[in-house]
Design an enzyme around this catalytic site. Structure first.
Site, PDB file in Angstrom:
ATOM      1  N   CYS A  65       5.521  -1.628 -25.005  1.00 13.71           N
ATOM      2  CA  CYS A  65       5.912  -2.694 -24.087  1.00 13.71           C
ATOM      3  C   CYS A  65       5.709  -4.049 -24.744  1.00 13.71           C
ATOM      4  O   CYS A  65       4.691  -4.281 -25.413  1.00 13.71           O
ATOM      5  CB  CYS A  65       5.084  -2.595 -22.800  1.00 13.71           C
ATOM      6  SG  CYS A  65       5.519  -3.849 -21.567  1.00 13.71           S
ATOM      7  N   CYS A  69      -0.251  -7.566 -20.999  1.00 12.85           N
ATOM      8  CA  CYS A  69      -1.217  -7.323 -19.926  1.00 12.85           C
ATOM      9  C   CYS A  69      -2.471  -6.664 -20.493  1.00 12.85           C
ATOM     10  O   CYS A  69      -2.410  -5.568 -21.062  1.00 12.85           O
ATOM     11  CB  CYS A  69      -0.589  -6.439 -18.859  1.00 12.85           C
ATOM     12  SG  CYS A  69       0.997  -7.054 -18.233  1.00 12.85           S
ATOM     13  N   CYS A  72      -3.515  -2.870 -19.942  1.00 14.52           N
ATOM     14  CA  CYS A  72      -2.510  -1.819 -20.107  1.00 14.52           C
ATOM     15  C   CYS A  72      -2.556  -1.158 -21.472  1.00 14.52           C
ATOM     16  O   CYS A  72      -2.527  -1.827 -22.507  1.00 14.52           O
ATOM     17  CB  CYS A  72      -1.115  -2.406 -19.857  1.00 14.52           C
ATOM     18  SG  CYS A  72       0.185  -1.149 -19.866  1.00 14.52           S
ATOM     19  N   CYS A 109       7.373   8.607  -7.939  1.00 13.45           N
ATOM     20  CA  CYS A 109       7.379   7.237  -8.445  1.00 13.45           C
ATOM     21  C   CYS A 109       7.859   7.241  -9.890  1.00 13.45           C
ATOM     22  O   CYS A 109       7.213   7.828 -10.762  1.00 13.45           O
ATOM     23  CB  CYS A 109       5.981   6.637  -8.349  1.00 13.45           C
ATOM     24  SG  CYS A 109       5.293   6.704  -6.681  1.00 13.45           S
ATOM     25  N   CYS A 142      10.494   6.059  -5.437  1.00  8.76           N
ATOM     26  CA  CYS A 142      10.090   4.675  -5.655  1.00  8.76           C
ATOM     27  C   CYS A 142      10.284   4.360  -7.130  1.00  8.76           C
ATOM     28  O   CYS A 142       9.907   5.162  -7.999  1.00  8.76           O
ATOM     29  CB  CYS A 142       8.628   4.477  -5.263  1.00  8.76           C
ATOM     30  SG  CYS A 142       7.990   2.803  -5.527  1.00  8.76           S
ATOM     31  N   CYS A 202       6.227  -2.112  -2.312  1.00  6.97           N
ATOM     32  CA  CYS A 202       4.920  -1.550  -2.634  1.00  6.97           C
ATOM     33  C   CYS A 202       4.271  -2.475  -3.642  1.00  6.97           C
ATOM     34  O   CYS A 202       4.849  -2.751  -4.693  1.00  6.97           O
ATOM     35  CB  CYS A 202       5.108  -0.145  -3.211  1.00  6.97           C
ATOM     36  SG  CYS A 202       3.633   0.566  -3.926  1.00  6.97           S
ATOM     37  N   ARG A 272      -3.215   3.219  -0.757  1.00 10.26           N
ATOM     38  CA  ARG A 272      -3.203   4.341  -1.686  1.00 10.26           C
ATOM     39  C   ARG A 272      -4.308   4.198  -2.718  1.00 10.26           C
ATOM     40  O   ARG A 272      -4.444   3.150  -3.351  1.00 10.26           O
ATOM     41  CB  ARG A 272      -1.846   4.410  -2.394  1.00 10.26           C
ATOM     42  CG  ARG A 272      -1.694   5.606  -3.307  1.00 10.26           C
ATOM     43  CD  ARG A 272      -0.290   5.656  -3.892  1.00 10.26           C
ATOM     44  NE  ARG A 272       0.692   5.485  -2.826  1.00 10.26           N
ATOM     45  CZ  ARG A 272       1.853   4.869  -2.996  1.00 10.26           C
ATOM     46  NH1 ARG A 272       2.162   4.350  -4.146  1.00 10.26           N
ATOM     47  NH2 ARG A 272       2.696   4.765  -1.992  1.00 10.26           N
TER      48      ARG A 272
END
Length: 407
Positions: A65, A69, A72, A109, A142, A202, A272
């Protein structure tokens, strides 16, 4: 009336607690923890009974990626030895999703690393959504693909997506300390795009990144204002090879207080338990079911969860039941209007377990139950607990491998 009774009454009426009340929940001592769980559990059972919704993650594209972040394992510059692979084909993703559905999941998801999807990526994911729906017409899908451009949420909706996940992760004031390649406002904009397209929004948080109690309350109150249908609460798994690898600030007790505070602020929303529950809640996971009405089944994006059959046994042993495919998750007043509020703002899920969160205190109680008065909230993180790196396992099965998934 004492603090917890006040919070229960507000939760049953969908009223917003004060910031001071939310901070007081996080500040309660361990001696009062069961009172806190019992109080928040009344709110959870009022809106969701004893049902537990199961969700299943499929990592469509892992690693590499360009975003930075800090939490991550797929970030730019990550040294974490995770699986790295490009886009799964629709039939591969559909087969992975089928494993979760056969294990009891009612929502799949679909997650992909990256800043955000190109139009070609949206086409890929749309084909995958259609393939999953062809196999399991009733399953919820999702998508979690990063920042959305104009029109992309509408295209996902047309392809059959039911929801879109994009987490706020932390408070606006500290967001720049965690990520520099995009902004907090970018994230808010994407959630708003999902709302506007008619997708169920979400959005959640990651706890354990060194934040203060005030930061946690800030992000949960921001989520209430943003109005998602589901709020995933991730607990950071400090993955080796990431900047936050040494951040071990969570205890099982603190995780329970964070979940209780989230339930009080967002009483009628799908809360969740997402990434990190096995690492930080450990043997206290069953207590967390009294606070949250939704969990992920099996593994996460780049780390392993506990065995899927163990999840099902835990739910049954705790006296809860798996929510059926034909049952509506949200209370009637929210389910009747897609994207309804996290609470009652007079006129607040996810799907996702953030990749980095998988590896993303008062006075005495009495017979009346609860804490007798709000306590001053702490302004600094709790001392770090002993690192439990033995509980962090990089995912080596399921999507992107030749091994059977954990579901």
């Amino acid at each position: 009336m004492d603090l917890l009774n006040t919070l229960v009454d507000k939760g049953l009426r969908r009223e917003t607690p004060t910031r001071e009340e939310a901070l007081a929940v996080l500040a309660t001592p361990d001696d009062d923890l069961l009172d806190v769980v019992a109080a928040a559990g009344k709110v959870r059972r009022h809106w969701f009974g004893r049902r537990v919704k199961l969700n299943y993650l499929v990592n469509l594209k892992s690693g590499l990626c360009p975003e930075d972040c800090s939490y991550c394992s797929q970030r730019l510059g990550s040294k974490a030895e995770i699986l790295k692979y490009t886009w799964l084909k629709p039939d591969q993703a559909s087969a992975a999703a089928a494993a979760g559905v056969s294990g009891g999941a009612k929502r799949v998801c679909l997650v992909a690393s990256g800043r955000g999807p190109t139009d070609r990526d949206v086409d890929r994911v749309s084909d995958t959504i259609k393939a999953i729906k062809e196999q399991n017409e009733s399953v919820e899908v999702c998508a979690c693909l990063g920042l959305l451009s104009d029109g992309q949420a509408e295209r996902l909706r047309e392809a059959g997506a039911d929801a879109y996940n994009h987490n706020l992760n932390t408070s606006e004031s500290t967001y720049g300390d965690i990520t520099t390649t995009h902004t907090y406002a970018d994230r808010v904009d994407t959630v708003n795009k999902a709302h506007a397209a008619g997708l169920s929004a979400c959005s959640g948080l990651i706890a354990g990144m060194g934040e203060s109690d005030e930061d946690l309350v800030d992000v949960v109150f921001s989520l209430r204002e943003l109005d998602p249908d589901s709020v995933p609460v991730n607990f950071l798994i400090p993955m080796e090879g990431t900047p936050l690898a040494k951040e071990w600030h969570l205890t099982p007790q603190r995780c329970l207080r964070i979940l209780a505070m989230t339930r009080f602020v967002c009483p009628d929303v799908e809360v969740r338990i997402a990434g990190g529950r096995e690492v930080h809640l450990r043997t206290m996971q069953p207590l967390a079911l009294h606070l949250a009405n939704s969990i992920f089944l099996g593994d996460y994006l780049t780390s392993e969860g506990q065995a899927g059959h163990a999840d099902l046994e835990m739910i049954a042993d705790a006296g809860f039941e798996v929510e059926g495919a034909g049952e509506v998750t949200l209370p009637e007043h929210r389910a009747s209007v897609r994207g309804g509020g996290c609470g009652s703002h007079e006129g607040g899920g996810g799907c996702g377990s953030h990749d980095g969160a998988e590896g993303e205190a008062g006075c005495g109680s009495h017979a009346g139950g609860g804490v007798c008065a709000p306590a001053p909230a702490s302004t600094t993180p709790r001392p770090a607990e002993e690192p439990r790196t033995d509980l962090v396992a990089v995912r080596r099965r399921g999507a992107g491998t030749d091994l059977a998934p954990n579901a």
